[in-house]
Design an enzyme around this catalytic site. Structure first.
Site, short mmCIF file in Angstrom:
data_model
loop_
_atom_site.label_atom_id
_atom_site.label_comp_id
_atom_site.label_asym_id
_atom_site.label_seq_id
_atom_site.Cartn_x
_atom_site.Cartn_y
_atom_site.Cartn_z
N LYS A 1 27.68 9.89 23.18
CA LYS A 1 29.21 10.87 24.54
C LYS A 1 28.15 11.86 24.63
O LYS A 1 28.53 12.28 25.89
CB LYS A 1 30.36 10.96 24.06
N HIS B 1 27.59 19.54 18.31
CA HIS B 1 28.53 18.78 17.93
C HIS B 1 28.93 19.16 16.18
O HIS B 1 28.04 18.67 16.15
CB HIS B 1 28.45 17.99 18.15
N ASP C 1 32.43 3.32 23.42
CA ASP C 1 33.03 3.59 22.96
C ASP C 1 34.11 4.06 22.49
O ASP C 1 35.00 3.85 21.39
CB ASP C 1 32.25 5.52 22.64
N SER D 1 28.28 6.38 18.77
CA SER D 1 29.43 7.22 18.99
C SER D 1 28.94 8.71 19.34
O SER D 1 29.53 8.68 20.48
CB SER D 1 30.40 7.14 17.71
N ARG E 1 36.94 0.36 15.39
CA ARG E 1 36.84 1.06 13.66
C ARG E 1 37.82 1.70 13.08
O ARG E 1 38.27 1.03 11.55
CB ARG E 1 35.61 1.93 13.96
N1 URA Z 1 32.61 11.60 15.55
C1 URA Z 1 32.87 10.05 16.91
O1 URA Z 1 32.66 11.02 17.96
N2 URA Z 1 32.40 9.10 16.12
C2 URA Z 1 32.26 8.82 15.02
O2 URA Z 1 32.21 7.61 15.31
C3 URA Z 1 32.33 9.61 14.53
C4 URA Z 1 33.08 10.91 14.48
#
Ligand code: URA
Length: 431
Positions: A191, A86, A165, A187, A172
């Site tokens: 995932k 990621h 999320d 966040s 947010r």
């Molecule tokens: N990417 C995400 O999935 N969440 C965040 O809060 C910031 C970047």
């Protein structure tokens, strides 16, 4: 049924710098996901968290509660270990495109759930959607099928994965509460843990084109995420990497796919190839995979390209189709001889976005062909009159706003001044 807590008590606890208890965290995430806590209450809580922080127990519990808001995928039907990467996002960061098929060619299974771009950083799904026929939306069964057949899948996260999320992230975005390390870490990691990967490499970007421009903050985010992954049983490592200049020579959807294909064909820009190979080796090592071949060989001998072609075809795409080209282009030339000493990644990202490569609101369409091609990077010598970048868009009125963003972002010096760049890899963080 009576609710266990009142949202206002939880908001005031965090406002007054108290720790939230595990039951308070479980309740507030669940109640917000099912609509029993209002957006204005969650907004106040998010701002209190941004201002007053959370300790590692609170972050871990918050992440768990977000995972539990939805399904947790599992890949026990696969014969290969799963491993994912990621990136926190940057300009020209197309690494996922060559990396996922490369790791598949070397023996890993890469279940990559990706997102779309918002603002100045591009989204992997937007890039791949420039390939005619390619589909981002796959069912879990389709994902498993693609993974079994070719060892890599890149697709959109379904509605069932961490729904808390999805709601929180949208909130947010409009309440200036994105930039809080506990909220970013939970966040991303909710995932990735729910995705069910057994190993994970985090590419945490730093520099002016990154979310975390300050390297100390990037390191802190990386540490929090590595801790969250490790606690959840995912073998997690992080690299803090440079995003002071764009990665490679392109920023924009089809332009980045084209550059990724060059890497898969054994060529491509040196920084993209280097980072792809470093991340591939980390992924294979973290997952405990004895590689079927060295990743550098897999780029040279066509094995990674074969995995790419198979992955694209299995998702409905035509790997041989011509990629879209923007209707208009504008070339910008150097005005003097000298060394290219700097190139502001953020400004390049904003320019690509203004040319039509990105969106300013969720759901907007993006132009496949729009973006920027860079012809000289910091450290290279240029001659007056040489083309230093080319802008691409379908709508020529967009050039002016893109040029405004790029004003002074490419600096050429004739006084012997040298380019001052961050090293590609700043740090590695392990549990
Ligand atoms: N990417 C995400 O999935 N969440 C965040 O809060 C910031 C970047």
């Amino acid at each position: 049924m009576a609710e266990l807590f009142a949202a206002v008590e939880i908001i005031s606890a965090k406002r007054d710098r108290n720790e939230l208890t595990d039951p308070q965290i479980d309740w507030v995430i669940d109640a917000y996901t099912r609509g029993a806590v209002a957006d204005e209450q969650m907004s106040a809580l998010l701002m209190a968290i941004l201002l007053n922080g959370m300790n590692s127990r609170e972050i871990s519990r918050w992440t768990d509660a977000m995972i539990k808001s939805g399904e947790r995928m599992e890949w026990s039907a696969l014969s290969r270990p799963t491993v994912d990467k990621h990136s926190t996002g940057g300009v020209g960061d197309k690494i996922t495109l060559p990396l996922a098929p490369l790791v598949a060619a070397c023996g890993g299974a890469v279940p990559q759930l990706s997102g779309r771009g918002l603002g100045h950083t591009g989204g992997t799904l937007d890039k791949l959607e420039s390939i005619p026929g390619w589909r981002a939306a796959l069912s879990n069964d389709e994902m498993l099928h693609v993974l079994k057949e070719c060892g890599a899948v890149i697709c959109a996260a379904g509605a069932g994965l961490a729904p808390a999320d999805k709601k929180l992230y949208a909130l947010r975005d409009v309440t200036a509460t994105v930039e809080a390390i506990p909220l970013i870490a939970s966040s991303i990691m909710s995932k990735k843990i729910a995705e069910g990967t057994s190993a994970l490499i985090l590419d945490v970007k730093t520099g002016n084109g990154a979310f975390m421009s300050d390297p100390a903050k990037a390191r802190e985010l990386a540490k929090v995420m590595v801790e969250l992954g490790t606690r959840a049983g995912v073998k997690t490592r992080a690299l803090v990497t440079a995003m002071d200049v764009p990665l490679g020579l392109t920023a924009g959807n089809a332009l980045e796919v084209r550059e990724s294909i060059e890497v898969l064909a054994g060529g491509g820009p040196a920084d993209v190839v280097k980072l792809t190979l470093i991340l591939a080796r980390e992924m294979l090592d973290a997952a405990g995979i004895k590689p079927l071949m060295d990743p550098a060989d897999a780029l040279k001998n066509g094995a990674a390209m074969d995995s790419w072609r198979q992955m694209i075809s299995l998702q409905g795409g035509d790997p041989d189709a011509a990629l879209p080209i923007a209707k208009e282009k504008m070339e910008v030339k150097a005005t003097q001889d000298g060394e290219m000493i700097s190139m502001d990644a953020m400004k390049v990202g904003v320019a690509a976005w203004r040319l039509g490569a990105g969106r300013s609101r969720q759901g907007e369409t993006v132009q496949a062909g729009a973006g920027i091609e860079i012809h000289a990077k910091p450290g290279e010598q240029v001659k007056a009159g040489q083309i230093i970048y080319t802008l691409h868009t379908d709508e020529s009125p967009r050039f002016e706003r893109a040029l405004e963003s790029l004003d002074n972002s490419f600096k050429v010096s004739s006084t012997g001044e040298k380019a001052d760049r961050l090293p590609l890899i700043l740090e590695k963080i392990e549990a």
